[in-house]
Enzyme design. Structure first.
Site, PDB file in Angstrom:
ATOM      1  N   LYS A 138      38.950  16.125   6.081  1.00  0.00           N
ATOM      2  CA  LYS A 138      38.420  14.981   6.822  1.00  0.00           C
ATOM      3  C   LYS A 138      39.355  13.783   6.747  1.00  0.00           C
ATOM      4  O   LYS A 138      39.258  12.865   7.568  1.00  0.00           O
ATOM      5  CB  LYS A 138      37.043  14.593   6.273  1.00  0.00           C
ATOM      6  CG  LYS A 138      35.939  15.591   6.593  1.00  0.00           C
ATOM      7  CD  LYS A 138      34.580  15.089   6.140  1.00  0.00           C
ATOM      8  CE  LYS A 138      34.497  15.021   4.634  1.00  0.00           C
ATOM      9  NZ  LYS A 138      33.154  14.619   4.161  1.00  0.00           N
ATOM     10  N   LYS A 186      45.408  22.444   4.066  1.00  0.00           N
ATOM     11  CA  LYS A 186      43.957  22.593   4.029  1.00  0.00           C
ATOM     12  C   LYS A 186      43.313  21.700   5.082  1.00  0.00           C
ATOM     13  O   LYS A 186      43.736  20.570   5.309  1.00  0.00           O
ATOM     14  CB  LYS A 186      43.443  22.214   2.632  1.00  0.00           C
ATOM     15  CG  LYS A 186      41.947  22.305   2.462  1.00  0.00           C
ATOM     16  CD  LYS A 186      41.551  21.860   1.057  1.00  0.00           C
ATOM     17  CE  LYS A 186      40.048  21.817   0.903  1.00  0.00           C
ATOM     18  NZ  LYS A 186      39.634  21.338  -0.435  1.00  0.00           N
ATOM     19  N   LYS A 198      48.301  13.937  -4.190  1.00  0.00           N
ATOM     20  CA  LYS A 198      47.763  12.775  -3.479  1.00  0.00           C
ATOM     21  C   LYS A 198      48.574  11.516  -3.760  1.00  0.00           C
ATOM     22  O   LYS A 198      48.783  10.697  -2.861  1.00  0.00           O
ATOM     23  CB  LYS A 198      46.302  12.568  -3.856  1.00  0.00           C
ATOM     24  CG  LYS A 198      45.384  13.629  -3.278  1.00  0.00           C
ATOM     25  CD  LYS A 198      43.917  13.308  -3.495  1.00  0.00           C
ATOM     26  CE  LYS A 198      43.024  14.345  -2.811  1.00  0.00           C
ATOM     27  NZ  LYS A 198      41.585  14.035  -2.992  1.00  0.00           N
TER      28      LYS A 198
END
Length: 303
Positions: A169, A166, A81
């Site tokens: 959202k 993956k 991230k």
């Protein structure tokens, strides 16, 4: 029925992505409604907000004070991230995320935790810090939870836009994911636009590495029809991808749309949702306080 099941709405974790207050409140309500719409019985299980149980944050601090920095530096999710968003945009909450997740689990002396294959490192982190605390204080302070994995071969749901990523959202493209509140038309549009390839008909002999997007569609069908991927591949061997997409649209619509209708009905009664969360928080606080009292005594916080 022999085990108590706890369902936590991880609102504290969500703060690492800096949602607006309105977005956060809406997400809590929608997720609670989704669990109820999917069949979770609030009279038998506890559904609660993480932030409604102060023990999560307190235990996280105690665990952080006993966690080597090297353990956190090895966590791949933070690396991914921070690489994606830039090191300067990666916050401390994201770095310390595993210790709060460990607190979420250990606070309830959880015996089993459902995880996808991308969460196994976090669960092992929880087990490691549990062992570290037990050894340090020479007491069985925390249980070491076991993983519950999804059905073999269906470890994670991948993006409709990229079969190697993956489904998330946070993906900028709304077409990359199926939401539980999507209408039949929205599902059909997303599946129609889903990335495929130019390798011809579906074949038994292609792998996830060779055809990740086709493999993902096969996997999704397998989930909703309760088949193995091999059985789905056998049914579609030699057929065109358009036929695969047609069945995927059908099974998603039949399975998800009724849930979406129930979610919207429940969202129309926010007082009921707040009542469910309050009831769940009462149960969660009762269970967690026993663990936290023992932790206080063990580490020396209790005079």
């Amino acid at each position: 029925d022999a085990k108590r099941v706890l369902y936590m709405v991880a609102d504290l974790h969500s703060l690492t992505s800096s949602p607006t207050p309105e977005t956060l409140r809406e997400s809590v309500e929608t997720l609670t409604a989704t669990m109820l719409a999917c069949g979770v019985d609030a009279s038998k299980s506890a559904i609660f907000q993480q932030s409604a149980v102060p023990g999560h944050s307190e235990l996280a601090w105690i665990l952080q004070s006993n966690t080597p920095m090297g353990w956190l530096n090895r966590m791949t999710q933070f690396k991914e991230k921070s690489r994606k968003d830039g090191q300067n945009n990666a916050n401390l909450g994201l770095f310390a995320y595993p210790t709060l997740m460990a607190a979420d689990i250990l606070l309830y002396q959880a015996s089993h935790v459902p995880v996808g294959d991308d969460q196994t490192q976090h669960l092992e982190f929880s087990r490691s810090i549990a062992r570290r605390m037990n050894d340090k204080y020479n007491v069985d302070l925390f249980a070491q939870p076991q993983a519950i994995f999804p059905r073999a071969g269906i470890e994670r749901v991948m993006s409709l836009s990229d079969g190697r990523k993956k489904m998330s959202k946070s993906d900028p493209s709304a077409n990359s994911r199926i939401l539980m509140t999507d209408s039949a038309d929205e599902i059909a549009t997303k599946v129609r636009k889903a990335k495929s390839d130019t390798l011809g008909p579906v074949s038994l002999y292609y792998t996830a590495e060779a055809r990740p997007e086709v493999w993902n569609m096969v996997s999704l069908i397998a989930v909703f029809t309760n088949e193995s991927r091999e059985e789905v591949l056998a049914r579609f061997d030699g057929k065109m991808i358009s036929e695969l997409k047609s069945e995927l649209t059908q099974v998603l619509t039949e399975s998800i749309c009724p849930i979406g209708v129930e979610i919207n009905r429940l969202r129309g009664d926010p007082a009921h949702i707040r009542s469910v969360l309050a009831q769940g928080a009462q149960v969660a606080n009762s269970i967690s306080s026993e663990t936290l009292d023992r932790v206080h005594e063990t580490v020396g916080l209790r005079l």
